[in-house]
Motif scaffolding. Structure first.
Motif, PDB file in Angstrom:
ATOM      1  N   GLN A   1      -4.241  14.834  11.443  1.00  0.00           N
ATOM      2  CA  GLN A   1      -3.827  15.104  12.814  1.00  0.00           C
ATOM      3  C   GLN A   1      -2.330  15.255  12.999  1.00  0.00           C
ATOM      4  N   GLY A   2      -1.567  15.008  11.981  1.00  0.00           N
ATOM      5  CA  GLY A   2      -0.118  15.070  12.124  1.00  0.00           C
ATOM      6  C   GLY A   2       0.434  13.781  12.706  1.00  0.00           C
ATOM      7  N   LEU A   3       1.509  13.909  13.469  1.00  0.00           N
ATOM      8  CA  LEU A   3       2.209  12.742  14.000  1.00  0.00           C
ATOM      9  C   LEU A   3       1.334  11.854  14.882  1.00  0.00           C
ATOM     10  N   LEU A   4       0.418  12.427  15.625  1.00  0.00           N
ATOM     11  CA  LEU A   4      -0.473  11.634  16.474  1.00  0.00           C
ATOM     12  C   LEU A   4      -1.281  10.636  15.639  1.00  0.00           C
TER      13      LEU A   4
ATOM     14  N   PHE B   1      -0.170   6.985  15.249  1.00  0.00           N
ATOM     15  CA  PHE B   1      -0.427   6.032  16.324  1.00  0.00           C
ATOM     16  C   PHE B   1      -1.895   5.612  16.413  1.00  0.00           C
ATOM     17  N   THR B   2      -2.800   6.453  15.949  1.00  0.00           N
ATOM     18  CA  THR B   2      -4.227   6.174  16.108  1.00  0.00           C
ATOM     19  C   THR B   2      -4.936   5.791  14.818  1.00  0.00           C
ATOM     20  N   GLY B   3      -4.410   6.174  13.692  1.00  0.00           N
ATOM     21  CA  GLY B   3      -5.116   6.009  12.425  1.00  0.00           C
ATOM     22  C   GLY B   3      -5.385   4.571  12.025  1.00  0.00           C
ATOM     23  N   GLY B   4      -4.393   3.697  12.194  1.00  0.00           N
ATOM     24  CA  GLY B   4      -4.575   2.303  11.792  1.00  0.00           C
ATOM     25  C   GLY B   4      -5.639   1.601  12.604  1.00  0.00           C
TER      26      GLY B   4
ATOM     27  N   THR C   1       0.834  -1.199   0.000  1.00  0.00           N
ATOM     28  CA  THR C   1       0.000   0.000   0.000  1.00  0.00           C
ATOM     29  C   THR C   1       0.869   1.249   0.000  1.00  0.00           C
ATOM     30  N   ALA C   2       1.931   1.230   0.781  1.00  0.00           N
ATOM     31  CA  ALA C   2       2.811   2.394   0.888  1.00  0.00           C
ATOM     32  C   ALA C   2       3.489   2.724  -0.442  1.00  0.00           C
TER      33      ALA C   2
ATOM     34  N   LEU D   1      -4.890  -0.778   7.510  1.00  0.00           N
ATOM     35  CA  LEU D   1      -4.075  -0.094   8.510  1.00  0.00           C
ATOM     36  C   LEU D   1      -3.278   1.045   7.880  1.00  0.00           C
ATOM     37  N   ALA D   2      -2.636   0.765   6.740  1.00  0.00           N
ATOM     38  CA  ALA D   2      -1.805   1.780   6.083  1.00  0.00           C
ATOM     39  C   ALA D   2      -2.640   2.966   5.607  1.00  0.00           C
ATOM     40  N   GLU D   3      -3.805   2.687   5.024  1.00  0.00           N
ATOM     41  CA  GLU D   3      -4.664   3.782   4.561  1.00  0.00           C
ATOM     42  C   GLU D   3      -5.176   4.614   5.733  1.00  0.00           C
ATOM     43  N   GLY D   4      -5.522   3.950   6.833  1.00  0.00           N
ATOM     44  CA  GLY D   4      -5.973   4.668   8.022  1.00  0.00           C
ATOM     45  C   GLY D   4      -4.894   5.568   8.590  1.00  0.00           C
ATOM     46  N   VAL D   5      -3.660   5.076   8.621  1.00  0.00           N
ATOM     47  CA  VAL D   5      -2.541   5.887   9.111  1.00  0.00           C
ATOM     48  C   VAL D   5      -2.303   7.065   8.181  1.00  0.00           C
ATOM     49  N   ARG D   6      -2.340   6.823   6.887  1.00  0.00           N
ATOM     50  CA  ARG D   6      -2.109   7.897   5.919  1.00  0.00           C
ATOM     51  C   ARG D   6      -3.143   9.020   6.087  1.00  0.00           C
TER      52      ARG D   6
END
Length: 118
Positions: free
Chosen positions: A81-84, A87-90, A43-44, A70-75
């Protein structure tokens, strides 16, 4: 044709998993973890999305699809939200699937009364 593509893709992923279990010393847990990580990596680098469009549920339901989610949620979370968000997106993106797995696992444990084999 979409059903055929999904069947072929899911079947190939499962067959590859079985071959890895039979022919290598990898444990099923390591293979499953590898699939999730492979889904994140693909995905990345942008390969998984066209594959997902072609294969449909054959690519989104297996563990590769979980890694993609997970990768799409983090992206998306990092963009908002930036760096936070890293940790929460995935977890936020996969919350429905994780909740369903916990719920059905609990129901199965209640219905079938698991016990040690010894």
């Amino acid at each position: 044709m979409q059903y055929f593509y999904a069947f072929i893709t899911g079947g190939t992923i499962c067959a590859l998993s079985q071959i890895l279990i039979d022919k290598t010393r990898l444990t099923p847990a390591r293979i499953l973890t590898s699939y999730v990580v492979l889904g994140v990596v693909l995905t990345a680098i942008g390969i998984y999305e066209p594959f997902k469009q072609w294969a449909g549920a054959g690519a989104t339901v297996p563990l590769l699809g979980f890694g993609c989610t997970l990768a799409e949620g983090v992206r998306q979370a990092v963009a908002q939200q930036g760096l936070l968000g890293a940790f929460t997106g995935g977890v936020r993106a996969a919350a429905g699937g994780i909740s369903a797995a916990v719920f059905f696992g609990l129901c199965t444990a209640i219905l079938f009364q698991p016990a040690d084999k010894s």
